[in-house]
Design a protein around this motif. Structure first.
Motif, PDB file in Angstrom:
ATOM      1  N   VAL A 653       0.844  -1.200   0.000  1.00  0.00           N
ATOM      2  CA  VAL A 653       0.000   0.000   0.000  1.00  0.00           C
ATOM      3  C   VAL A 653       0.881   1.252   0.000  1.00  0.00           C
ATOM      4  N   SER A 668      -9.855 -11.342   5.540  1.00  0.00           N
ATOM      5  CA  SER A 668      -9.332 -10.956   4.233  1.00  0.00           C
ATOM      6  C   SER A 668      -9.923  -9.639   3.729  1.00  0.00           C
ATOM      7  N   SER A 669     -10.965  -9.137   4.381  1.00  0.00           N
ATOM      8  CA  SER A 669     -11.546  -7.888   3.887  1.00  0.00           C
ATOM      9  C   SER A 669     -10.776  -6.650   4.376  1.00  0.00           C
ATOM     10  N   MET A 671      -7.776  -5.530   3.881  1.00  0.00           N
ATOM     11  CA  MET A 671      -7.008  -4.749   2.907  1.00  0.00           C
ATOM     12  C   MET A 671      -7.918  -3.850   2.079  1.00  0.00           C
ATOM     13  N   ASP A 672      -9.123  -4.332   1.763  1.00  0.00           N
ATOM     14  CA  ASP A 672     -10.075  -3.492   1.016  1.00  0.00           C
ATOM     15  C   ASP A 672     -10.432  -2.270   1.841  1.00  0.00           C
ATOM     16  N   LEU A 673     -10.660  -2.527   3.123  1.00  0.00           N
ATOM     17  CA  LEU A 673     -11.037  -1.459   4.032  1.00  0.00           C
ATOM     18  C   LEU A 673      -9.947  -0.386   4.085  1.00  0.00           C
ATOM     19  N   GLN A 675      -7.539   0.171   1.892  1.00  0.00           N
ATOM     20  CA  GLN A 675      -7.313   0.877   0.620  1.00  0.00           C
ATOM     21  C   GLN A 675      -8.434   1.825   0.262  1.00  0.00           C
ATOM     22  N   THR A 676      -9.676   1.460   0.581  1.00  0.00           N
ATOM     23  CA  THR A 676     -10.781   2.364   0.291  1.00  0.00           C
ATOM     24  C   THR A 676     -10.580   3.655   1.066  1.00  0.00           C
ATOM     25  N   ALA A 679      -7.929   5.890  -0.580  1.00  0.00           N
ATOM     26  CA  ALA A 679      -8.009   6.225  -1.999  1.00  0.00           C
ATOM     27  C   ALA A 679      -8.208   7.722  -2.205  1.00  0.00           C
ATOM     28  N   SER A 684      -2.606   8.189  -5.080  1.00  0.00           N
ATOM     29  CA  SER A 684      -3.029   7.323  -6.172  1.00  0.00           C
ATOM     30  C   SER A 684      -2.100   7.379  -7.377  1.00  0.00           C
TER      31      SER A 684
END
Ligand code: WT7
Length: 686
Positions: A653, A668-669, A671-673, A675-676, A679, A684
Motif C-alpha cells: 500500500v 481478508s476484507s 485490505m479493502d477497508l 485501501q478504500t 483512496a 493514487s
C-alpha cells in the motif's frame, strides 16, 4: 514521489521482510548489470592492496590477521595468541596482548616524528576553521584524559558523548580510550528520551556534551536534552551520571547546575598536558554503540580494543588505499554512527592520516559546500552515503562542476545499497571517470568493512559490494544454511570470526546469541538478504527483518510503533519502510486511533493535525530522524491468525503497488477497508 528522478533499479529491493528468494521488480535489471570498471594500470601498480593479499589470507587466515595486528598496531605487550574461539560466539582476539587505542591513534605518530602532520582540518558550518596537528592532538587528548580522571572517571567507567561534529568529539572519544573508560556516543539527533535510556543502559558516570551545534545555518541546542535526560523522572531509577562536561561551541545560554555541570574549557585548560595512557588488555571494552534491532529496545553493541583497531586500520589502509603522507581523507559520517567511530576517529588516526571534519550539512549555506571543501583542502579520498550522492545528483551536476575536484582519487560508499545510476554519477561527475569507487558493506556489529572491492585490484561493478575482504569469510545461504550457487539468492552470513566483530550486547548475552547466532547455528546472521551473480559477486538487497534503513541509518519498525502507541491518540500502529528515491527507505506509519479520537481524522484539517501531533511525538520519543514521512489513519491492520502484522501488505500500500497474496490474513476484507479509506488523490499516483 518526484517524477523527474531517474528510477533506480535497486530501490525496490531494499525492503525488509520479503523472503530472499522472491525477486522484487527491478532485480533482474540489477543482476544483468554488465558494466565493470577495472582499476587503471597506474593505480594498480601503486596500490597498497595487491591481488596476492587474497591468497595470503586464504592460506593462513589467522596468520594473516596476526600479521596485520603486528604491522598496523603498536602493542605495549605483544600478543602470542591470535584467536580464542572456545567461548563462541564471544571471541577473544590477540587476547594476551596489551595496548592503548589513543596511544595508537596519536602518540606513536608524534614519537615517530610526525607531530607536525595535520591530523584534522576542521571546518565548522558557519565557516570557522581549525587545524590540529598530531602533536596538538596529543596535548589536547592528554589534558582531556586528566580532566576526566579529575572528575572521578576510572578505567572501566562508561562515558556518554553527545556532541556535534567538532574536534572535541574526537578528543573526547580518545580521552576516554586513553584511560580505558568505554565511550558510548549518542548521535546528537536523538531525543532526550532516547539519550536517557542509553545513559541508563550503559550506567554512564559522565556525559560530555556542548551548549549546542550549528545545523542548517542556525545554532541548535544540545545541553537541554542532557538536562532532561538526567533529571529525576517518575518511575525511573535515579541517574548514574555524576557530572556533565560541557563544550562551549555556540555561546548560547545554558541552564547550569552547580556541582554537576563543568565547562570543558575550564576543566581541560586546567589539566596537565602530560598523561600516561592506561595500558589495557586487547579485550578491554573500547566502546558501546547503540543501534536499533527488531525489538523496541536498542542494542548496546560492544566493541573491544585490539581486534577492533587492527581491522579498522587494515580496512582503512587497503580499501581506501591510504598513503598517510600524501592523502587528505574525508569521511562525511557523524561520530554518532559506527562509520564515524571506525572511519573518522579510529581508522584514519591509527593510520596517521590527515583528515577533514565538517560540522554541517552538504547544502548549507549552499549546495556546493562539500565540493568547496574538497577543493579547499585537496581531498583525495571521500567516503559518504548513497543518500547524499542522490541528493547531489538531484541538485544537478553543474554545482560540483564549478569546483576543482581533480584531487579525488578514491571514492567510497556506505550505509545502504547504491543504485547503479547514483554509482555512475558519482564516478563520472565527482570522480572524473577515473577514481575507483568502493562500495563497502558492513554493520555496527561488524565494527569495520567486511565486503568491498579493493580499489587497485577489483573490476568494480556499479551497485555491488562484490567480494569479502582478504581475511573475511562471507557467504549467501538458503534457509537450511547451504551456500547458494552463483546466480542464487538467500541470506548473507559471516562464516568465520573476524577481529572487529562485536563481543556482545551490553548486559545481554542471551540477546546477543539469539539475535545473531541462532538463525543458523554457529554462523553469524547479518539480517541482510543478498544474491550472488554469475561471477559469484555479492549484491546486497536490504534487510530481511523488521529493521529499516533510512538514509543509511538503521531504524526499528517496532521502536517507532512503540513510540506511536505511547501517544494517547493511538490504539494500534504498524510501521513499514517504503522505497524512497532519495532516502532509500522512508518511514510510513499506519495507525488506528482510539475510539474517542477516531472522528477527529474525518476532515482534512483534523487528519493533518493528528499527523503533526504524532510526528512530533515520535521526534520527542526517539529523535527527528525517526519521524514518519507519512502517517495514514486506518480502521484496521492486516494480521495473521496468530496476530502478527503483515507488514509486507502494508508496504504494498505504502509503495502504491497492487496488494500481494493476502490469503493468510485472519480477515481478508481488511485490505479493502484500508485501501478504500486511503483512496485519496495524493496517494493514487503510479
Ligand atoms: C546495515 C547496517 C556500516 C555503517 C553504516 C550502517 C546496510 C550498510 C551497505 C552497503 C548495502 C549496506 C545493511 C546493513 N548496509 N552498508 N554497502 N550495501 N547495504 O551501519 O546502521 O549498523 O546498518 O546497513 O543492511 O545490515 P548500520
Amino acid at each position: 514521489m518526484p517524477q523527474n528522478e531517474p528510477t533506480t533499479a535497486t530501490t525496490g529491493e531494499r525492503t525488509g521482510g520479503t523472503g530472499p528468494g522472491d525477486a522484487p521488480a527491478g532485480l533482474e535489471n540489477l543482476l544483468h548489470e554488465t558494466r565493470a570498471f577495472p582499476p587503471s594500470s597506474g593505480f594498480a601498480a601503486h596500490a597498497n592492496a595487491q591481488p596476492g593479499l587474497y591468497d595470503q589470507a586464504r592460506e593462513d587466515r589467522l596468520g594473516f590477521w596476526a600479521q596485520q595486528a603486528t604491522d598496523l598496531v603498536s602493542w605495549r605487550t605483544p600478543f602470542t595468541e591470535v584467536l580464542d574461539w572456545s567461548q563462541a560466539p564471544v571471541a577473544r582476539w590477540f587476547g594476551d596482548g596489551r595496548l592503548n587505542a589513543a596511544y595508537n591513534a596519536v602518540d606513536r605518530h608524534v614519537e615517530a616524528g610526525h607531530g607536525d602532520r595535520v591530523a584534522i582540518h576542521f571546518e565548522g558550518e558557519p565557516g570557522d576553521t581549525r587545524t590540529v596537528t598530531y602533536a596538538e592532538l596529543q596535548r589536547e587528548v592528554s589534558r582531556a584524559a586528566n580532566a576526566l580522571s579529575a572528575l572521578g572517571v576510572e578505567t572501566g567507567d562508561r562515558v556518554v558523548v553527545y556532541l556535534p561534529m567538532i574536534v572535541e568529539a574526537v578528543v573526547a572519544m580518545l580521552a576516554c580510550a586513553r584511560i580505558g573508560a568505554p565511550h558510548s556516543v549518542v548521535f546528537g539527533g536523538f531525543s532526550a528520551d532516547a539519550l536517557r535510556s542509553r545513559i541508563a543502559d550503559a550506567g554512564a558516570k559522565l556525559v560530555i556534551t556542548a551548549d549546542g551545534g550549528y545545523r542548517r545555518g542556525a545554532a541548535s541546542a544540545l545541553k537541554p536534552a542532557v538536562d532532561a535526560a538526567i533529571a529525576p523522572k517518575e518511575g525511573a531509577k535515579p541517574t548514574t551520571v555524576e557530572h556533565v562536561l560541557v563544550v562551549r561551541r555556540t555561546g548560547q545560554d545554558v541552564a547550569w547546575t552547580d556541582h554537576t555541570d563543568v565547562w570543558w574549557h575550564e576543566a581541560v585548560e586546567a589539566a596537565d598536558v602530560q598523561h600516561t595512557p592506561v595500558w589495557v588488555d586487547a579485550e578491554h571494552p573500547l566502546f558501546i554503540l547503540y543501534t536499533s534491532g527488531t525489538t523496541g529496545k536498542p542494542k548496546g553493541i560492544l566493541h573491544t580494543t585490539g581486534g577492533y583497531l587492527t581491522q579498522a586500520a587494515y580496512t582503512h589502509r587497503n580499501v581506501f588505499d591510504l598513503k598517510p603522507e600524501d592523502d587528505v581523507y574525508w569521511c562525511t559520517a557523524d561520530i554518532g554512527w559506527v562509520t564515524g567511530h571506525t572511519y573518522v576517529t579510529y581508522g584514519p588516526l591509527v593510520n596517521g592520516a590527515t583528515q577533514v571534519i565538517y560540522e554541517g550539512t552538504p547544502d548549507t549555506p549552499h549546495q556546493g559546500r562539500w565540493w568547496e571543501i574538497v577543493e579547499k583542502y585537496g581531498v583525495s579520498i571521500l567516503y559518504t552515503a548513497p543518500t547524499a550522492i542522490r541528493a547531489c545528483m538531484k541538485w544537478g551536476s553543474e554545482i560540483p562542476d564549478r569546483f576543482d575536484l581533480s584531487s579525488l582519487r578514491v571514492l567510497g560508499s556506505v550505509g545502504e545499497p547504491i543504485n547503479p545510476e547514483a554509482w555512475m554519477w558519482y564516478r563520472r561527475v565527482i570522480g572524473g571517470d577515473t577514481a575507483p569507487i568502493v562500495d563497502t558493506w558492513w554493520q555496527t556489529e561488524t565494527g569495520a568493512i567486511m565486503i568491498s572491492p579493493l580499489p587497485g585490484v577489483t573490476a568494480a561493478k556499479p551497485g555491488s559490494a562484490q567480494v569479502p575482504l582478504p581475511g573475511i569469510v562471507a557467504d549467501v545461504v538458503d534457509d537450511d544454511a547451504h551456500p547458494v550457487p552463483d546466480g542464487g539468492g538467500g541470506y548473507l552470513v559471516l562464516s568465520e570470526p573476524w577481529p572487529s566483530m562485536l563481543r556482545g550486547i551490553w548486559g545481554d548475552l542471551e540477546r546477543f546469541k539469539d539475535t545473531y547466532w541462532s538463525r543458523f547455528p554457529g554462523i553469524y546472521f547479518a539480517g541482510d538478504g543478498a544474491k550472488k551473480d554469475d561471477d559469484g559477486d555479492i549484491w546486497l538487497l536490504g534487510r530481511v527483518d523488521d529493521v529499516m534503513n533510512i538514509s543509511g541509518h538503521r531504524l526499528s519498525t517496532t521502536e517507532i510503533e512503540s513510540a506511536l502507541v505511547s501517544n494517547e491518540l493511538v490504539a494500534e500502529a504498524a510501521v513499514v519502510g517504503a522505497a524512497d528515491d532519495m532516502t532509500g527507505q522512508a518511514v510510513v506509519a499506519f495507525v488506528i486511533l482510539r475510539g474517542e479520537h477516531a472522528s477527529e481524522a474525518e476532515t482534512d484539517e483534523g487528519s493533518a493535525a493528528i499527523e503533526k501531533t504524532l510526528r512530533d511525538h515520535v521526534a520527542q520519543q526517539i529523535g527527528p530522524i525517526a519521524k514518519p514521512k507519512k502517517i495514514l489513519v486506518v480502521p484496521e491492520l492486516p494480521k495473521t491468525r496468530s496476530g502478527k502484522i503483515m507488514r509486507r501488505l502494508l508496504r504494498d500500500v505504502a509503495e502504491n503497488r497492487a496488494v500481494g497474496d493476502a490469503t493468510t490474513l485472519a480477515d481478508s476484507s481488511v485490505m479493502d477497508l484500508i485501501q478504500t479509506g486511503l483512496a485519496k488523490p495524493s496517494s493514487s499516483e503510479d
